[in-house]
Design a protein around this motif. Structure first.
Motif, PDB file in Angstrom:
ATOM      1  N   ARG A  12       0.335   5.557  26.019  1.00 22.14           N
ATOM      2  CA  ARG A  12       0.995   6.678  26.702  1.00 22.14           C
ATOM      3  C   ARG A  12       2.021   6.109  27.677  1.00 22.14           C
ATOM      4  NH1 ARG A  12      -1.232  11.663  26.946  1.00 22.14           N
ATOM      5  NH2 ARG A  12      -0.579  11.914  29.123  1.00 22.14           N
ATOM      6  N   VAL A  13       3.262   6.548  27.523  1.00 26.35           N
ATOM      7  CA  VAL A  13       4.361   6.072  28.369  1.00 26.35           C
ATOM      8  C   VAL A  13       4.950   7.270  29.100  1.00 26.35           C
ATOM      9  CG1 VAL A  13       6.587   4.891  28.436  1.00 26.35           C
ATOM     10  CG2 VAL A  13       4.865   4.207  26.751  1.00 26.35           C
ATOM     11  N   ALA A  14       5.065   7.179  30.424  1.00 27.83           N
ATOM     12  CA  ALA A  14       5.623   8.267  31.239  1.00 27.83           C
ATOM     13  C   ALA A  14       7.038   7.912  31.674  1.00 27.83           C
ATOM     14  CB  ALA A  14       4.751   8.521  32.462  1.00 27.83           C
ATOM     15  N   GLU A  46       7.866  22.953  32.934  1.00 25.89           N
ATOM     16  CA  GLU A  46       8.075  22.509  31.559  1.00 25.89           C
ATOM     17  C   GLU A  46       7.474  21.137  31.318  1.00 25.89           C
ATOM     18  OE1 GLU A  46      12.027  21.377  29.657  1.00 25.89           O
ATOM     19  OE2 GLU A  46      11.805  23.486  29.052  1.00 25.89           O
ATOM     20  N   ARG A  47       6.849  20.987  30.154  1.00 26.03           N
ATOM     21  CA  ARG A  47       6.215  19.736  29.749  1.00 26.03           C
ATOM     22  C   ARG A  47       6.836  19.294  28.436  1.00 26.03           C
ATOM     23  NH1 ARG A  47       2.245  17.436  26.645  1.00 26.03           N
ATOM     24  NH2 ARG A  47       0.624  16.236  27.728  1.00 26.03           N
ATOM     25  N   LYS A  48       7.435  18.102  28.404  1.00 25.58           N
ATOM     26  CA  LYS A  48       8.022  17.566  27.174  1.00 25.58           C
ATOM     27  C   LYS A  48       7.244  16.330  26.749  1.00 25.58           C
ATOM     28  CE  LYS A  48      12.807  19.116  27.798  1.00 25.58           C
ATOM     29  NZ  LYS A  48      14.221  18.674  27.919  1.00 25.58           N
ATOM     30  N   GLU A  49       6.873  16.306  25.500  1.00 27.35           N
ATOM     31  CA  GLU A  49       6.166  15.156  24.962  1.00 27.35           C
ATOM     32  C   GLU A  49       6.740  14.822  23.601  1.00 27.35           C
ATOM     33  OE1 GLU A  49       1.669  13.915  23.551  1.00 27.35           O
ATOM     34  OE2 GLU A  49       1.924  15.216  25.297  1.00 27.35           O
ATOM     35  N   GLY A  50       6.905  13.538  23.329  1.00 27.23           N
ATOM     36  CA  GLY A  50       7.427  13.093  22.044  1.00 27.23           C
ATOM     37  C   GLY A  50       6.750  11.807  21.624  1.00 27.23           C
ATOM     38  N   ARG A  62       3.351   7.468  22.742  1.00 24.63           N
ATOM     39  CA  ARG A  62       3.462   8.883  23.116  1.00 24.63           C
ATOM     40  C   ARG A  62       4.208   8.927  24.443  1.00 24.63           C
ATOM     41  NH1 ARG A  62      -2.366  11.182  23.385  1.00 24.63           N
ATOM     42  NH2 ARG A  62      -1.202  12.993  24.125  1.00 24.63           N
ATOM     43  N   LEU A  63       5.369   9.557  24.415  1.00 24.34           N
ATOM     44  CA  LEU A  63       6.282   9.553  25.565  1.00 24.34           C
ATOM     45  C   LEU A  63       6.231  10.908  26.261  1.00 24.34           C
ATOM     46  CD1 LEU A  63       8.407   7.702  26.940  1.00 24.34           C
ATOM     47  CD2 LEU A  63      10.132   8.868  25.553  1.00 24.34           C
ATOM     48  N   ILE A  64       5.976  10.915  27.565  1.00 23.42           N
ATOM     49  CA  ILE A  64       5.911  12.153  28.355  1.00 23.42           C
ATOM     50  C   ILE A  64       7.071  12.153  29.335  1.00 23.42           C
ATOM     51  CG2 ILE A  64       4.565  13.541  29.958  1.00 23.42           C
ATOM     52  CD1 ILE A  64       2.760  10.951  27.936  1.00 23.42           C
ATOM     53  N   ASP A  65       7.912  13.181  29.230  1.00 23.30           N
ATOM     54  CA  ASP A  65       9.055  13.337  30.144  1.00 23.30           C
ATOM     55  C   ASP A  65       8.595  14.183  31.327  1.00 23.30           C
ATOM     56  OD1 ASP A  65      11.514  13.505  31.326  1.00 23.30           O
ATOM     57  OD2 ASP A  65      12.333  14.968  29.921  1.00 23.30           O
ATOM     58  N   LEU A  66       8.318  13.536  32.438  1.00 27.93           N
ATOM     59  CA  LEU A  66       7.799  14.239  33.613  1.00 27.93           C
ATOM     60  C   LEU A  66       8.937  14.892  34.397  1.00 27.93           C
ATOM     61  CD1 LEU A  66       5.147  11.657  34.823  1.00 27.93           C
ATOM     62  CD2 LEU A  66       4.754  13.781  33.572  1.00 27.93           C
ATOM     63  N   PRO A  67       8.659  15.972  35.137  1.00 31.59           N
ATOM     64  CA  PRO A  67       9.706  16.624  35.939  1.00 31.59           C
ATOM     65  C   PRO A  67      10.339  15.649  36.930  1.00 31.59           C
ATOM     66  CG  PRO A  67       7.753  18.012  35.808  1.00 31.59           C
ATOM     67  CD  PRO A  67       7.371  16.692  35.210  1.00 31.59           C
TER      68      PRO A  67
END
Length: 655
Positions: A12-14, A46-50, A62-67
């Motif tokens: 998991r990468v933030a 909003e939560r973006k995950e790719g 798994r990439l999480i684009d945090l606010p």
């Protein structure tokens, strides 16, 4: 029989960064179409995950684009979500294995504090110098190897908007996670298997644990210590800003000076209101003459009767009396868009933060309140960016006191009819009066904010943290698109709401007809005339006649309609020559100066249109605040009009 394939390791990468650093563009570059957008459970964030695979497909990410956040000391719900996601405090959301902090290479001073705070979390960190090509082009210099040594973290260059611009970052992520994989294997920790789908689903029903959005006990000495460390690291890394950046910093020293800054802002606003009258005169004459010619042509091409009256008095003159003010509205918007596109507006927010704090607001309230000069509805919606609930409610309640563009037609009509077209020195007298009306609206907002701070919505001062964008030459295309959109909105209102109300008002003003032997104008015996005379008993102390009272009613739906309503009422009331004359001479002949000034005072504080009250209801999820808004605005408008009329009447009688 073949041995089972070894499971693919998943990490998991933030992605973390300050707003507008290019973080989301980098997220899109890494994940492509393999991304999922949703809200965090229980909150409207909003939560973006790719997902993407490392070189050779050996590892899955798994990439999480945090606010976006300026700090791990949260001031907004978005920032609290980012902090809790990084520290593993969100329900069902394990802490990331790796943090990628995206920083703007042209503005390292802003982001380095966040990098230092992330290092203290205890997770591996990679620093992505985004927009590095732009930084080199502008002349920024930096020893990247020394910066890595100071930060004790890999520092890589990225260009999120270019193909291949994240290649070095992917390699750094894969290398760091390979080391983590080795550490897990040595410790006997099992590897996580890659999910079957590109992005894991979010349990929408699970509760989310979010710490209250408050600033924890962190002393100013601790904050200053972090800032000093950031400055030391930049100096050690040989960070050099180009001459342009240093020149703009000196410009900011003037623009945001506590003395020169407010004077410059006042001069800019004063020039805007002068231009609204000076520049708009010629196009307004074109529109006015065109609509008058159209009404004459229609009247001459068909027999007199109800249909002719509907077309000429109801539609053409009603809608045309509003359409004529389009040039003034576009000029006002031109300057607002100009200031926004140049990067000046956020600086004005900082400039006014301390002043607004003294009356119970924050600098974040400035941009929503400025937006309300266009229309209160987008201004109210823009308060979502204000983290403090008390400040947000106060800004919503004050937004109607900013003079929206819908009032401009009313102001221009009355000023044009009663204020002489002459100059005082270099300035137009009409422009000075218009500027004064805007100032009275601001003074009213200051008074209401002060009362709320002392009596109802009590709160302390909340310091403002906001990114200052670079100065830019305004983009011609952006200006053109903005003006085009505003023209479409205005024309849509003229062609739908205003036109429908003009037809309805014409019907109310025409039926029932005058009884046999009636001596007054037919409109006096119509439904509109009856309503106007009923309301006249309430508004007579303000100097309003029954025609004004009729126009106030449809003005509740849209402010601009009041002008069209006056055009319709006076066209149907006046004699034949008055029907063909312009509206301003009609008003000048039938109103006294105290009445005109009283109506101007009314519209400075007049209760908002119904759509604005509906927006307040939706944004606050309560009828309490729309009712409070309508009540206090009506009271202020009535008192201001009453005092204006009585004082002006007394002065006129003495003269």
């Amino acid at each position: 029989m073949n041995a089972a394939a070894a499971p693919t390791a998943s990490f998991r990468v933030a992605l973390v960064g300050v707003p507008n650093c290019g973080k989301t563009a980098l997220f899109n570059r890494l994940t492509g179409s393999r991304q999922k957008v949703a809200n965090y459970p229980g909150v409207t964030v909003e939560r973006k995950e790719g997902a993407f695979n490392g070189p050779g497909g050996g590892r899955h990410y798994r990439l999480i684009d945090l606010p976006g956040t300026y700090s791990l000391v949260p001031a907004t719900l978005d920032e609290a979500i980012t902090r809790d996601a990084i520290t593993g405090r969100l329900h069902g959301e394990p802490a990331p294995d790796l943090i990628v902090c995206v920083v703007d290479a042209t503005n390292l001073r802003l982001s380095l504090r966040l990098v230092l705070e992330l290092e203290r979390v205890g997770r591996p960190v990679i620093v992505a110098l985004n927009m590095s090509d732009l930084a080199r082009k502008r002349g920024y210099r930096l020893n990247r190897t020394r910066l890595e040594s100071e930060l004790r973290a890999p520092v890589v260059e990225t260009v999120a908007v270019q193909p291949g611009g994240a290649r070095e970052l992917i390699a750094a992520i894969d290398a760091r996670c390979a080391a983590l994989q080795s550490e897990r294997a040595a410790a006997g920790t099992p590897l996580l298997e890659a999910p079957a789908s590109p992005a894991a689903a979010v349990d929408a029903g699970a509760p989310v644990v979010i710490a209250p959005v408050v600033v924890p006990a962190q002393t100013s000495a601790e904050i200053e210590g972090t800032q000093r460390e950031a400055r030391r690291i930049l100096q050690a890394a040989g960070y050099v800003e180009p001459l342009r950046a240093r020149a703009l910093a000196r410009l900011d020293a003037v623009v945001m000076n506590p003395i020169a800054g407010p004077l410059l802002l006042a001069v800019l606003l004063f020039a805007v209101f002068q231009a609204v009258f000076a520049w708009a005169r010629l196009p307004m004459d074109w529109i006015s003459n065109g609509m008058a010619a159209l009404a004459t042509a229609v009247a001459q091409s068909m027999p007199s009767g109800a249909l002719q009256s509907l077309l000429t008095d109801g539609i053409i003159k009603g809608a045309g009396s509003v359409l004529v003010f389009l040039p003034q509205i576009l000029i006002l918007f031109f300057f607002i868009l100009l200031l926004e596109d140049s990067g000046y507006l956020p600086r004005a927010a900082f400039l006014l933060d301390r002043l607004m704090g003294s009356i119970g607001l924050s600098g974040r309230s400035f941009i929503p309140l400025l937006s309300s000069y266009a229309c209160a509805i987008p201004g109210i919606m823009a308060t979502r960016t204000i983290p403090n609930l008390r400040d947000r409610i106060a800004t919503i309640l004050l937004a109607p006191l900013m003079t929206c563009s819908a009032r401009l037609p009313v102001y221009a009509l009355i000023i044009g009819a009663f204020i002489p077209d002459r100059s005082i020195g270099w300035f137009s007298l009409r422009g000075l009066v218009l500027f004064g009306l805007y100032v009275f609206g601001v003074l009213g907002a200051v008074l209401v904010a002060f009362v709320m701070k002392r009596v109802t919505l009590r709160a302390g001062y909340h310091p403002l943290m906001l990114e200052l964008p670079e100065y830019h030459w305004p983009n011609v295309r952006n200006l053109a698109v903005g003006l085009y959109e505003r023209t479409v909105i205005f024309m849509t209102r003229v062609g739908t709401i205003i036109l429908a109300l003009m037809i309805l008002l014409w019907a109310l003003s025409s039926f029932p007809g005058a009884p046999p032997g009636a001596t007054g104008p037919a409109i006096q015996y119509s439904l509109a005339g009856m309503l106007g005379r009923a309301l006249h008993t309430v508004f007579a102390p303000l100097g309003f006649n029954w025609q004004i009272c009729v126009a106030l009613v449809p003005g509740l739906a849209a402010r601009e309609v009041a002008v069209g309503a006056l055009g319709t009422v006076y066209a149907l009331t006046g004699s034949a020559e008055h029907v063909d004359a312009a509206l301003r001479p009609m008003l000048a002949a039938s109103w006294s100066l105290p009445t005109a000034l009283s109506l101007l005072a009314w519209y400075v504080f007049a209760p908002q249109c119904l759509s604005t009250l509906a927006t307040v209801r939706r944004e606050t999820n309560s009828w309490r605040y729309p009712l409070i808004m309508a009540g206090y605005l009506f009271a202020m408008a009535y008192v201001a009009s009453f005092l204006t009329y009585q004082i002006a009447n007394a002065v006129t009688m003495k003269a």
